[in-house]
Design a protein around this motif. Structure first.
Motif, PDB file in Angstrom:
ATOM      1  N   ARG A   3       0.824  -1.208   0.000  1.00 43.88           N
ATOM      2  CA  ARG A   3       0.000   0.000   0.000  1.00 43.88           C
ATOM      3  C   ARG A   3       0.863   1.265   0.000  1.00 43.88           C
ATOM      4  O   ARG A   3       0.392   2.333  -0.356  1.00 43.88           O
ATOM      5  CB  ARG A   3      -0.929   0.015   1.212  1.00 43.88           C
ATOM      6  N   VAL A   4       2.099   1.138   0.446  1.00 43.36           N
ATOM      7  CA  VAL A   4       3.025   2.260   0.433  1.00 43.36           C
ATOM      8  C   VAL A   4       3.524   2.472  -0.995  1.00 43.36           C
ATOM      9  O   VAL A   4       3.867   1.516  -1.686  1.00 43.36           O
ATOM     10  CB  VAL A   4       4.200   1.993   1.392  1.00 43.36           C
ATOM     11  N   LYS A   5       3.547   3.728  -1.433  1.00 39.77           N
ATOM     12  CA  LYS A   5       3.888   3.996  -2.828  1.00 39.77           C
ATOM     13  C   LYS A   5       5.036   4.994  -2.934  1.00 39.77           C
ATOM     14  O   LYS A   5       5.000   6.068  -2.335  1.00 39.77           O
ATOM     15  CB  LYS A   5       2.673   4.520  -3.594  1.00 39.77           C
ATOM     16  N   LEU A 157      -0.501   8.069   6.453  1.00 38.11           N
ATOM     17  CA  LEU A 157      -0.657   7.097   5.369  1.00 38.11           C
ATOM     18  C   LEU A 157      -0.516   7.772   4.007  1.00 38.11           C
ATOM     19  O   LEU A 157       0.121   7.235   3.097  1.00 38.11           O
ATOM     20  CB  LEU A 157      -2.015   6.398   5.494  1.00 38.11           C
ATOM     21  N   ARG A 158      -1.113   8.942   3.861  1.00 38.76           N
ATOM     22  CA  ARG A 158      -0.972   9.681   2.596  1.00 38.76           C
ATOM     23  C   ARG A 158       0.476  10.061   2.356  1.00 38.76           C
ATOM     24  O   ARG A 158       0.936  10.090   1.208  1.00 38.76           O
ATOM     25  CB  ARG A 158      -1.860  10.934   2.607  1.00 38.76           C
ATOM     26  N   ASP A 162      -0.119   6.039   0.462  1.00 37.09           N
ATOM     27  CA  ASP A 162      -1.189   5.060   0.656  1.00 37.09           C
ATOM     28  C   ASP A 162      -2.547   5.755   0.637  1.00 37.09           C
ATOM     29  O   ASP A 162      -2.929   6.417   1.614  1.00 37.09           O
ATOM     30  CB  ASP A 162      -0.984   4.321   1.985  1.00 37.09           C
ATOM     31  N   ARG A 164      -5.263   3.822  -0.350  1.00 35.13           N
ATOM     32  CA  ARG A 164      -6.207   2.715  -0.232  1.00 35.13           C
ATOM     33  C   ARG A 164      -6.756   2.565   1.183  1.00 35.13           C
ATOM     34  O   ARG A 164      -7.956   2.339   1.385  1.00 35.13           O
ATOM     35  CB  ARG A 164      -5.513   1.421  -0.659  1.00 35.13           C
ATOM     36  N   THR A 165      -5.886   2.683   2.189  1.00 35.59           N
ATOM     37  CA  THR A 165      -6.325   2.478   3.568  1.00 35.59           C
ATOM     38  C   THR A 165      -7.361   3.506   4.022  1.00 35.59           C
ATOM     39  O   THR A 165      -8.395   3.126   4.585  1.00 35.59           O
ATOM     40  CB  THR A 165      -5.115   2.484   4.523  1.00 35.59           C
ATOM     41  N   CYS A 210      -6.949   2.549  10.405  1.00 35.82           N
ATOM     42  CA  CYS A 210      -5.705   3.142   9.891  1.00 35.82           C
ATOM     43  C   CYS A 210      -4.525   2.812  10.786  1.00 35.82           C
ATOM     44  O   CYS A 210      -3.416   2.525  10.304  1.00 35.82           O
ATOM     45  CB  CYS A 210      -5.859   4.663   9.764  1.00 35.82           C
TER      46      CYS A 210
END
Length: 458
Positions: A3-5, A157-158, A162, A164-165, A210
């Motif tokens: 999920r990490v990009k 997360l952003r 990510d 998706r989460t 999250c």
């Protein structure tokens, strides 16, 4: 952790769109359960209850937007360190975010509970809805720690690319919120308070989900000695996060002054504006999401020293912003009246007048919507670069735009001028942001300083 990009490699348009798209759906989901609150309150409790919620909106948004901006600002260095492939500094920045967000939540909750009711009186909230507005506002202020926790987790997360989460968390929470709304309002008869509690419990679930995903990231797992606040890292985050939070509070103060002008126009205008404001989030969802994606993209590439990619990403975001705004505007022209009817009890004697006011306001917002999308693109690009002065200036321009309409132009040309307050604020802020963003990009080196490899197994 797929999920990490890594945003430092690949086609900029694709990367921004892939991150923005799930964030759009997540934001729409978040707006959806806020809309459900308004629909259930308007249909199940009454038009006065809907107006009560609307009268409290700006007072609550002042805290909510400050929290959202601060958590996003705190996460920018996280994203930059991630782009630089410095995981030790990433962990320090994450720990610092937690400490700073905890302090912000305590402070804002205390201030909100103490001064919230007085603020509603200061805004000249009509007497027949003051009690309901106070109950709703105090309930939402009491849950600010939950709201802060979710915004912090989502911002982190952003920062790792990510999207998706947050999408999964909000979709599930939206379904949960609908069920709780029905239970608390229609079965338990808790009225406005029930709708507020349902929203807060849904946000709590979103945060826990999250947090669960963040805990799975191997290189983010903390050792005991890393739980201490790193003052240097906290200072860097505060220099960005606090001005962003103050900027959003300034925007909200301008909105409250505008709200007081609306309150003076009568009950029907207030109810109509409330109905339209409940779908305002739908208008802004893709703009907000595109902005979030641009912050992450810019910050990661800035950390990696890929300056040419930042310029390419900005061009791509401008194109996407124009396209998205046109699509949303067309949808509002076609479906706007039907959507607004969902918020208004058609059995009420004022229903037709309220609907007409709400629809006129919605059409004005739709016409000028492209300026709102450009505002988010350029503001968030500056944030990704670590620039807080540009966004703060834009907040000042928004303040001036709203206040000038509320205090002066409505007295000269009548109450209908209030319809132009939001567009005027967007345009004023965007003009300031475009100039500062171009200047910031001009100062950056023309050539890259070199990319940093990011581990393939994250």
């Amino acid at each position: 952790m797929n999920r990490v990009k890594n945003m430092t490699k690949g086609n900029p348009l694709t990367l921004i769109l892939v991150l923005a798209f799930p964030l759009m759906i997540a934001n729409i989901g978040q707006q959806f359960y806020m809309i459900v609150d308004a629909m259930i309150v308007g249909q199940g409790v009454g038009v006065e209850a809907l107006a009560s919620v609307g009268a409290a909106d700006w007072s609550y948004w002042m805290a909510l937007w400050a929290i959202s901006a601060m958590t996003q600002g705190f996460a920018v260095p996280v994203s930059q360190y991630f782009g630089e492939n410095d995981y030790s500094r990433v962990r320090k920045a994450v720990v610092s975010s937690v400490w700073l967000c905890a302090a912000a939540a305590v402070l804002l909750t205390a201030v909100g509970l103490l001064f919230g009711p007085r603020l509603l009186v200061l805004l000249q909230t009509p007497e027949n809805i003051l009690k309901g507005a106070t109950e709703y506002l105090l309930t939402m202020y009491a849950g600010l720690a939950i709201v802060t926790a979710y915004n912090m987790a989502a911002a982190l997360l952003r920062a790792f690319g990510d999207g998706r989460t947050p999408l999964i968390a909000i979709v599930i929470a939206a379904v949960m919120n609908i069920g709780l709304d029905m239970l608390f309002v229609f079965v338990f008869g808790w009225g406005i308070i029930g709708a507020a509690v349902a929203t807060l419990l849904a946000q709590l679930f979103a945060f826990l989900y999250c947090l669960r995903i963040l805990a799975r990231i191997q290189w983010l797992r903390l050792k005991k000695e890393e739980l201490k606040l790193d003052k240097k890292t906290a200072g860097i985050q505060c220099r960005l996060g606090i001005p962003l939070g103050l900027q959003q509070m300034l925007v909200a103060v301008g909105g409250m002054i505008l709200q007081s002008a609306i309150n003076r126009q009568g009950f029907e205008l207030l109810a109509g504006f409330t109905a339209t404001n409940k779908i305002y989030g739908l208008l802004e969802s893709s703009a907000l999401s595109l902005g979030y994606a641009m912050t992450t993209y810019t910050a990661q590439n800035y950390g990696a020293g890929l300056y040419r990619r930042i310029r390419k990403g900005l061009k791509c975001s401008v194109i996407l912003g124009v396209l998205f705004s046109v699509v949303v505007s067309v949808l509002m022209f076609v479906l706007g009246r039907f959507i607004l009817m969902l918020f208004i009890d058609q059995g009420n004697a004022s229903a037709d007048e309220v609907l007409e006011i709400a629809y006129q306001y919605l059409m004005v917002l739709s016409i000028f919507l492209v300026s709102l999308y450009m505002l988010h693109v350029f503001r968030n690009t500056l944030q990704g670069l670590g620039n807080a002065s540009g966004p703060f200036l834009s907040g000042l321009m928004e303040f001036v735009g709203r206040v000038s309409i509320a205090l002066f132009f409505t007295r000269i040309w009548g109450g209908q001028m209030i319809f132009l307050a939001e567009p005027f604020a967007w345009i004023a802020a965007t003009v300031a942001l475009v100039g500062m963003c171009i200047w910031e990009l001009h100062k950056m080196p023309k050539e890259d300083k070199g990319a940093f490899e990011i581990e393939k197994n994250i």
